[in-house]
Design an enzyme around this catalytic site. Sequence first.
Site, short mmCIF file in Angstrom:
data_model
loop_
_atom_site.label_atom_id
_atom_site.label_comp_id
_atom_site.label_asym_id
_atom_site.label_seq_id
_atom_site.Cartn_x
_atom_site.Cartn_y
_atom_site.Cartn_z
N TRP A 150 0.84 -1.21 0.00
CA TRP A 150 0.00 0.00 0.00
C TRP A 150 0.87 1.25 0.00
CZ3 TRP A 150 -0.32 4.10 3.38
CH2 TRP A 150 -1.42 4.96 3.23
N HIS A 151 2.02 1.17 0.70
CA HIS A 151 2.87 2.36 0.81
C HIS A 151 3.53 2.74 -0.50
CE1 HIS A 151 2.41 1.74 5.14
NE2 HIS A 151 2.69 3.02 5.22
N GLY A 152 3.76 1.78 -1.36
CA GLY A 152 4.37 2.18 -2.62
C GLY A 152 4.79 1.00 -3.46
N PHE A 178 2.34 8.50 -0.95
CA PHE A 178 1.57 7.25 -0.92
C PHE A 178 0.13 7.51 -1.33
CE2 PHE A 178 4.67 6.71 2.71
CZ PHE A 178 5.66 6.23 1.87
#
Lengths: 479, 307
Positions: A326-328, A479
């Site tokens: 999800w963060h990247g 993000f």
Amino acid sequence: MLFTSLPFFVFLAAFLVLYFSTRGFPRLLTCLAGSAFFYGWWDWRFLALLWGVIAVNYYASRLIGETRSTGRRKALVTLAIVLSLGALGFFKYLNFFIKSFADLLHVVGLSANLHSLQIILPIGISFYTFQALSYTIDVYRGKAEPERNFLLVAAYLSFFPQLIAGPIVRAPKFLPQLRRQLDASPPFDWDSVFQGAGYILWGFFLKVVIADSLSPFVDFVFGNPAYQTSLTLIFAAVFFTLQIYCDFHGYSMIAIGIGRVLGFDFGLNFDRPYFAASFSEFWHRWHIALSTWIRDYLYIPLGGSRRGTVRTYVNLFLSMLLSGLWHGANWTFLAWGTLHGVLLMGEKLLAPSLGRAARALRVPAFASRTVSTVFVFIFVTIAWVFFRAPQVSEAFLFVRRMAALGNLSFGAVPNSFLVIKGLLLIAFLAVVELTSFRVSFGEALKRSPAFQVASGLVLLYGIALLGTFQGATFIYFQF
Amino acid sequence: MLPKRLLTVLLLIVCFFVGDRLLALLLEKVMLASHFRYSAVYRPGTDQAKDVLILGNSRGVNFLYAPDFQKTTGLTAHNLSYNGLSTRISEAVLLDYLDRKPAPRMVIIEISNLMMDDHAIDQFKLYTSCSKRLDAIYREEAADTYWASRLSRLFLFNCDMFLRTLYYLRRGDQSWINRRRVNLDLVKSLEEMEPADLRPALEPNLEALDRMVRHLREKGVTPVLVMAPYLPEYLARVTHLDSWLGMVRNRLKGKTDVLDYTSGVTDQACFADRTHMNIHGAAQLLQKLVADGIFRDLTASEGKSGN
């Protein structure tokens, strides 16, 4: 538009005047127009994407609410998830998957002429996608009523204080507040305004004083880890641990504070996470809005801890892996998520035995908690190295050199003044957070105007004396 | 409820501005009491004359180790260099020094500061309340934060330089020099570095250098312009160094020469990184400067040991 920039203050002042001088539908329009202006300031073209995600989830939720057929409801929620995640996947992950696939082909000796696309990552897409999905899934589960008024849903999903980097707020919590605020009488509540202003000031302090003071040293060392001594790397890792906390916590506090001024309660997003004595406790205290999202919409649907030990471990691991992703779109974030997954599994496996051993040895509870807190902090810090490093290989190099404890001389640490300043700021934060376990600052502020003035002055003088005003963006904007 | 709240806000605003000015006054006193190099310039009162002043950026900081210099030559030196210090800001500091203190006999300027922009003014804002020249540069170069310093005087103390003044409250700062040795991995990595030119000298800095040299000559002070040593492995990758130095010499039109010491120190152990010497390098360079007779005129008049 950065929360810490002059244009934002001008925008906020204008917004507050309009917001508090209107009621009902005009106030709703103010929220929508203000949020669109705030988001469009960065790149107006992506307003269409934002409104597209809103429209998909609004119509899916309405249709889910109108149908009783379980199959159709399931199909609709699936469609909303696929479309929303499809947009997220396209903008955020497509190039990553293309490149990873090409690398994989290369490893097995094949080559393919795969080209990356020139895709700009729309700011805040991960946050508003997850918030929109929570709305549709909550309607599907019967936990939220489908809202018929499109503009109300649009105001909820695009509300500017928490649009770019959260906190993600659920519909059952937000929509009733929004309805109440639209017709609020009197138009505002002084207690909320004061409380919100206090949150904004504290968030501002965390960002411009602590996070941005630590950032130059962190950037310098992470840019050249191969040439640094072990002590330098340890300082950089610890500084990043605190930088990302103060950056994101600071942003959240400003967002929550603006919400509070406007009469909303978003809830807490951070609760002194580095005083956690276990990894699971850390995740109850860190980025609470995302942690609870993953728990409610991924971990529990996967079976949580209800389907046996092995399945629990798998579910934990998958949840953390998704949190990383999800963060990247980078292997470093996956490595970070994997590491946390492994740490959580290890804790679940070993915690009972360690607890029994501590009781048998009659280790005092305070000592046991202190040791555990330090242990958790060390591993969380190591995990942050993977999060911050540009590549996994560099993260390994960083950790290897750091753990070698090769040169621990402070004289060999570059920019020693930055380090001393950073250490003093971290000590200040630690004292404030430790004190807050015993003294409720919120209560003290409510009771004593003298304490309000004194704490306000400390923060304002701190910002004037130690704040960094280089227009540094917030880490979580990416993000 | 409302009047009480408003009273709190008003009290906070009044306390902020009064406290800000009072605290700023107090900090200014502390700052001027420090033994830091620039506090000595702006502190009221006449100090004993120094024989040599050194001006430059971080390469100037590590160019000459003042205690060693005094021991070797018998001359007194005051290093006025600072990390990132441009020639234009150096000029303001030098002119302030000459206005306030007895003129030195020689000023050494390490000219790699010709490449620096004026971002160091964000540090030198600390002394803007003492210097109209620095204040003018601050207003011009950092207009966006200049207004903040009018709103809050404490903002002027918001810089690493103020921390240095605190650090040097009870000790002299002239022993500030690199003491670490260059990382061997870094040296190795230079083998793969693409050859590159030095950054260009900036026009406002060239003009400032020209004015400084002229002003020093008028005052009877000897200006000495030098280019300090680079790590040999790095220097080998620097292209067009001669034309860079030639351009500076041309701009000065023979008013004074530029002494090229870029390869004056060759031992890796004498460097902290590719562009900065350490204490050993400064000692080795000093021997070379003395041997080359740079300080001959100063020492001859006093019968000291500067060759």
